[in-house]
Each structure stands twice: as C-alpha cells, then as structure tokens.
Design a protein around this motif. Structure first.
Motif, short mmCIF file in Angstrom:
data_model
loop_
_atom_site.label_atom_id
_atom_site.label_comp_id
_atom_site.label_asym_id
_atom_site.label_seq_id
_atom_site.Cartn_x
_atom_site.Cartn_y
_atom_site.Cartn_z
N UNK B 46 0.76 -1.26 -0.15
CA UNK B 46 -0.02 -0.07 -0.16
C UNK B 46 0.87 1.35 -0.06
N UNK B 47 2.09 1.10 0.69
CA UNK B 47 2.67 2.56 0.95
C UNK B 47 3.23 3.00 -0.39
N UNK B 48 3.38 2.08 -1.13
CA UNK B 48 4.25 2.69 -2.67
C UNK B 48 3.24 3.33 -3.26
N UNK B 49 1.93 3.28 -3.10
CA UNK B 49 1.10 3.99 -4.07
C UNK B 49 0.78 5.29 -3.56
N UNK B 50 1.48 5.60 -2.38
CA UNK B 50 1.16 7.22 -1.54
C UNK B 50 1.38 8.32 -2.69
N UNK B 51 2.34 8.24 -3.22
CA UNK B 51 3.16 9.39 -3.89
C UNK B 51 2.01 9.75 -5.16
N UNK B 52 1.67 8.56 -5.88
CA UNK B 52 0.31 8.90 -6.93
C UNK B 52 -0.65 9.31 -6.49
N UNK B 53 -1.08 9.05 -5.19
CA UNK B 53 -2.26 9.33 -4.70
C UNK B 53 -2.38 10.85 -4.34
N UNK B 54 -1.02 11.23 -3.93
CA UNK B 54 -0.86 12.70 -3.44
C UNK B 54 -1.10 13.61 -4.43
N UNK B 55 -0.93 13.33 -5.88
CA UNK B 55 -1.10 14.22 -6.85
C UNK B 55 -2.44 14.71 -6.92
N UNK B 56 -3.46 13.93 -6.44
CA UNK B 56 -5.05 14.25 -6.66
C UNK B 56 -5.55 15.04 -5.38
N UNK B 57 -4.78 15.61 -4.51
CA UNK B 57 -5.03 16.35 -3.39
C UNK B 57 -5.55 16.00 -1.82
N UNK B 58 -5.37 14.46 -1.61
CA UNK B 58 -5.71 14.15 -0.60
C UNK B 58 -4.91 14.78 0.46
N UNK B 59 -5.54 15.31 1.78
CA UNK B 59 -4.75 16.00 2.65
C UNK B 59 -3.95 14.84 3.85
N UNK B 60 -4.83 13.77 3.60
CA UNK B 60 -4.14 12.48 4.49
C UNK B 60 -4.30 11.16 3.63
N UNK B 61 -3.30 10.44 3.80
CA UNK B 61 -3.45 9.01 3.01
C UNK B 61 -3.28 8.01 4.14
N UNK B 62 -4.45 7.22 4.40
CA UNK B 62 -4.37 6.17 5.49
C UNK B 62 -3.89 4.98 4.66
N UNK B 63 -3.03 4.27 5.19
CA UNK B 63 -2.35 3.22 4.47
C UNK B 63 -2.42 1.85 5.35
N UNK B 64 -3.05 0.93 4.70
CA UNK B 64 -3.06 -0.58 5.36
C UNK B 64 -2.50 -1.41 4.67
N UNK B 65 -1.25 -1.75 5.14
CA UNK B 65 -0.31 -2.71 4.22
C UNK B 65 -0.46 -4.03 5.10
N UNK B 66 -0.54 -5.13 4.36
CA UNK B 66 -0.38 -6.36 4.89
C UNK B 66 -0.45 -7.51 3.79
N UNK B 67 0.20 -8.52 3.89
CA UNK B 67 0.39 -9.69 2.71
C UNK B 67 -1.06 -10.10 2.44
N UNK B 68 -1.98 -10.08 3.30
CA UNK B 68 -3.11 -10.78 2.99
C UNK B 68 -4.03 -10.07 1.91
N UNK B 69 -3.58 -8.74 1.65
CA UNK B 69 -4.43 -7.86 0.54
C UNK B 69 -3.44 -8.24 -0.78
N UNK B 70 -2.93 -9.24 -1.16
CA UNK B 70 -2.24 -9.65 -2.26
C UNK B 70 -3.30 -9.99 -3.45
N UNK B 71 -4.50 -10.69 -2.74
CA UNK B 71 -5.63 -10.80 -3.81
C UNK B 71 -6.98 -10.34 -3.27
N UNK B 72 -7.72 -10.14 -3.94
CA UNK B 72 -9.14 -9.59 -3.30
C UNK B 72 -9.59 -10.75 -2.56
N UNK B 73 -9.94 -10.58 -1.30
CA UNK B 73 -10.88 -11.47 -0.43
C UNK B 73 -11.72 -10.55 0.47
#
Lengths: 256, 324
Positions: B46-73
């Motif tokens: 998740x953290x690796x996407x923060x930079x891309x998200x910042x471009x669109x004006x979010x004041x805060x980005x909440x990051x939930x990073x865990x290996x379980x999110x590899x595939x949609x469940x």
C-alpha cells in the motif's frame, strides 16, 4: 444440505415506461421474477438433481408476489415462504436485508443464495448486507456453484479474472445471470407447484416495524437520461465508407 | 472537521484510474464544503502508492499494508475498511464501483450502520448526507436518490468524473492491521486470469467490442488487429461471452462491465438494451453492422452499414495510415 433462495418480484424493465413530473409510470403492471434470482434457483436445482439438496425460496413482497413464488415452485423449488409486505412503499436494500436477516435468524440452512442485484434498481447490496447481519462467510457475483462435502465452491467474476472460492457452510452467495439459462417451467412443474406449500409470514411477526424501514435512503425523483443523439449513418461501398469514417474519427471527432 | 474519504483500489499492482476520478470529485466537493479530503489505500504494498495518490489532493492518506491483501478477499478487506471508518469517522466514504467494491459495499454499510448508494453516475453533498443520480430500469432512466445519515457510503461508476491533479503534501497515516486465519473463513483456491496482458476495460481509452456478427477466427483476428492499432481494450457482447468465443470477463453490458472510454467501436453488435446500458456513456461511439435498422445505430455517432468482414480491413488500414 439445504438451499434458501431469496427471490424478488420486480417490474419488467423491458416494458414501456414514462416519467411524469418526476414520477416513474409503468405502462403495464407486468411483474416478473428477478432474472438474477432465477439464475440462483436454476443453479440450486441443478445441484438438487446432482446431490439431492433441498431448495426453498423466500420472497418479500405484496400479495401479488405469490405469482412470482409459484413460478419458482414450478421451476422445481420444494417449498416457499412469502413474507408479506403491504406494497405501500418501496424498500431500500437495507430494509430487505433487515427483514431477511430477521427471518433467517434461528433457521436451519446451509446456503443462502440471492441474485446479485435486482434488475430494476441494480443496487447489488442486499446479499452482502444479509451475510454481514448473520455473520456468514459469503461471496458475490457467482458464475458457477458446486457442492463438495459440506463446502460450497464458487466461481466468481472478479476484477482480475475468475476466482475459485471455497466457503464453509452455512454461507451466503449472490448469483450472476451469466451462469446458466433458467428453465422455463413445464406443464408438469406448473401442476406440481399448485400442491407445494407456501408459508405466509407477516413482517411484524419477525419483530420488524414496517413503518420504520427505508429511513436512510429515498428515491426522490426520476428523470430522463440525457438522450444520446443518433449520429450519421454511412451506407455504400464498404471500402469507401470505412475510410471515410476513419478519416472523420481523426479530423472531426478527434478520437484517434 | 468532518471528513470525506475516498477508497483507492489497487488491481494488479496499479492504482485504478476510476478511484482517482472519484478522489478528484471528492476533492472538488470536499474543498467547497470545507471538509477534510482524505484517502485510504489497502494493499500488500500500500505505501508504494502514496505518491501517486498525493497528486490528486488528499490531505491525508491512510495506509493499510498487509500480505493478506495480495488478492481480493472480502473478509480482510471488510475488516480493514471497518477499522479505517472507526478511526476516521468520515461523513462520506466514496468508492469506485469495481467488482471488489461491489463485493463488500453492502456488508460494510451493514457493519457500520451507514446509509449506502451504489453505482452512481454522479453525487453531491446535501445537508445531512448525499444526493446521487443512478441509472435504473436497465439504465433507461435515472433516479435521484438521497441518503441521510451520519455516515454515507457511495460507489461511483467509472468514467463519471475527469481526473483533476492538485498536488498536496499528504500526511501518511499507517493503520495497524492484523488478521487471524480463523477470521478468513473463505479460501481463495485459484484465480483463473483472463488473457494475461489484456487492457483493463474500465481503464481503456478506446474499446473495440465484438458481437454476434463476429463469427469465426478471421473475425476475431480483425477485432484483435483493430484493437492493436488503436491500443484499445477488447470487449464483447453477452452472446459471444456466453458461447465461449470471448472470456466472460470481457462482457460489456448491464450484467458485465460498464465502460465509458473516449472511443467505443461496436462491431457486429445489434445493440440490445442490456448491452447499451454498459457503453452508452462512451464519448464517441462507432457502430459497424450490416443491418441498417440495428438499434446500436441509435446511440452511435458514426454508423457504418456493412459487412464487418468487408469494412474492417480498409478501416484498419486507413487508421494505420492516419496514425502513421
């Protein structure tokens, strides 16, 4: 193993409709079994033929919905419950989910199957709401079901491809209409359906106050879609019109 | 200050453009209403996407990073979303309407006792909630739905809003997340992927869609070549996914994907209402069909009446010429 299929009577979306002063007016009052629910019934009936599962349907709706229930029974469902609504007001997904959850609390079942959405409103919310209320593992948008021992194996269409999901029972699943072509009831099925039991249940007997439902979301009005104008049709020598339109896509539509 | 939160969906290691469309809209309406515009991203990286998200004006980005999110469940995703909602207490939580979103939206609303409006074409803030427009009755008409609640969840169809960049230095908030295997009762056995590197239809700028008129390998080859020439995604009508000519994930329509590319070329598609429901919001529509009365022509900007086997070869050749 016991399947409960939650079904809904919906307006025929292919019938002519009009909007007058923000109100939706159906030119006919033709109501049908929601196509996605019909697929859920069909899939359960195939499993009934294969493994001998029991198939019950439950329908929330006004008195007229008994026709929809008869259709499900004529397709081959074993029995039905009709949760009678007054039909005075439209329920939102949360209301349907609350009523269904109240009905299923304390009931014996292995698999709850629902259509993935209603073909009139396309919300697609009630299935996962029911699962959450009842604390059931679930999945949605199934394109295939199989029973293995006491597990349900679901093929679902996800964002990146088809996912094979194994669910322990009891569980819930919502069904796409892409998994089968629901059978048309034959005469024998129609005759048999008349002898099958339909239990009638009042919403109030489930401990739910009908007047308090649908408080959170409301449809306030209907409107025409901004009409898409038909463009120009090109007929003639294939080679010529093909090249002409390709050119126009570049110079006129700026779409290449 | 009250918060408008946008979920940023990640598929195949990429941010879904449709999520950024929703964030762009939330930024516009959130700023106007004086709300804190925030985003949440849930992924194994998740953290690796923060930079891309910042471009669109979010004041805060909440990051939930865990290996379980590899595939949609759905179970872990729901747990993470509920945790973020509990922490942030957003008055509005907006999603792009992906299959992953559809899988959890109702359950999240039930879990959070939130009002929810799914699959909207547009939405705005009103006093005490949200007002949205939704296509209903096989997308023949729109309804206006209001949701009034302390928390409102809404999902938005792809292509409903334009991307608007407004870079901001977002605060990054790492959300602790743990999940026990026993909480995930479902098992994902395998993912049967569509044809590998195909272009995601929800993200594609151009789509070439095949219908019943595409009868054989020659027809499929022409569709593939036109798509290659335009760098377009390939879609299909229900007739062709049901008969197995194309993968089910490529189905466009009321029950398949709803798309809105810049250019949509319907080849050999008659234009049944269910199909049109999935593509009528495309910017420019071209229809190729030999039946001059096919309903697809009623929504096409450019209608070519003719046999696709005779039309496509010169059409492709001409486009190649134009594109140089």
């Amino acid at each position: 193993m016991k399947f409960y299929i939650c079904i809904k009577m919906v307006p025929d979306v292919y019938a002519p409709i009009q909007i007058k002063e923000g109100e939706l007016i159906m030119d006919t009052d033709r109501m049908v079994l929601n196509a996605y629910d019909a697929s859920a019934i069909e899939e359960a009936l195939v499993l009934k033929e294969k493994h001998g599962v029991e198939v019950e349907v439950v329908c929330i709706g006004p008195a007229k919905a008994s026709e929809t229930i008869r259709k499900a029974l004529a397709m081959g469902a074993d029995k039905a419950t009709h949760i009678l609504s007054s039909g005075d007001k439209e329920y939102d997904s949360a209301s349907y989910a609350k009523i269904l959850s109240a009905f299923f609390t304390g009931k014996e079942y292995d698999i709850l199957a629902l259509g993935k959405q209603s073909q009139d409103t396309d919300s697609g919310l009630a299935g996962s709401m029911v699962a959450e209320h009842l604390g059931l593992p679930y999945t949605t948008n199934a394109v295939g079901l199989e029973v293995e021992g006491n597990k349900l194996i679901v093929k679902r269409q996800g964002d990146t491809g088809q996912e094979m999901i194994e669910l322990p029972t009891p569980c819930a699943v919502t069904c796409s209409n892409d998994m089968n072509n629901p059978r048309i009831p034959n005469l024998k099925g129609i005759m048999a359906s008349k002898r099958k039991p339909i239990d009638q249940v009042a919403i109030s007997s489930l401990g739910i106050d009908e007047a308090a439902l649908s408080a959170d979301t409301k449809v306030v009005s209907y409107e025409e879609k901004p009409a898409r104008q038909a463009g120009k049709k090109y007929e003639g020598e294939p080679e010529e019109i093909a090249r002409q339109v390709a050119q126009l896509l570049d110079t006129e539509a700026n779409a290449l | 200050m009250s918060t408008i939160l946008t979920h940023i969906a990640i598929t195949d290691g990429k941010v879904k453009r449709s999520s950024l469309e929703v964030l762009s809209h939330c930024k516009t309406i959130g700023d106007a209403a004086g709300l804190s515009v925030e985003a949440v991203v849930i992924d194994e990286n998740a953290a690796s996407f923060v930079e891309g998200i910042q471009k669109y004006g979010a004041a805060k980005v909440h990051v939930v990073e865990h290996p379980v999110f590899k595939n949609h469940m759905n179970a872990p995703l729901l747990k993470a979303l509920a945790a973020v909602m509990n922490q942030v207490s957003p008055s509005v939580f907006a999603f792009a309407s992906t299959e992953g979103t559809k899988d959890i939206l109702g359950a999240l609303a039930a879990n959070q006792n939130a009002a929810v409006i799914a699959d909207v074409a547009s939405f705005e803030l009103i006093d005490g909630g949200v007002k949205a427009k939704r296509p209903v009755m096989a997308a023949k008409i729109m309804n206006n739905t209001e949701a009034k609640s302390e928390k409102v969840i809404v999902s938005v169809r792809s292509g409903s809003y334009d991307l608007v960049e407004s870079p901001a230095d977002a605060d990054v908030v790492h959300v602790d997340f743990n999940i026990d295997d026993s909480e995930i009762k479902a098992t994902l056995r395998e993912i049967i992927s569509a044809a590998g590197d195909t272009i995601d239809l929800n993200e594609a700028e151009a789509i070439v869609a095949a219908g019943r008129g595409v009868k054989d390998d020659e027809g499929k080859a022409l569709i593939a070549e036109l798509a290659r020439t335009l760098n377009a995604g390939i879609g299909a009508s229900r007739a062709l996914t049901e008969s197995g000519v194309y993968d089910p994930s490529l189905q466009i329509g009321q029950t398949g994907k709803v798309v809105s590319p810049q250019l949509y070329i319907a080849v050999g598609i008659s234009g049944a209402i269910q199909h049109v429901a999935g593509m009528a919001n495309s910017k420019v529509i071209v229809a190729i069909n030999k039946d001059p009365d096919a309903p697809i022509f009623e929504v096409a900007d450019y209608g070519i009446v003719g046999d696709l086997y005779k039309i496509l070869p010169p059409f492709i050749e001409e486009i190649k010429k134009i594109k140089g």
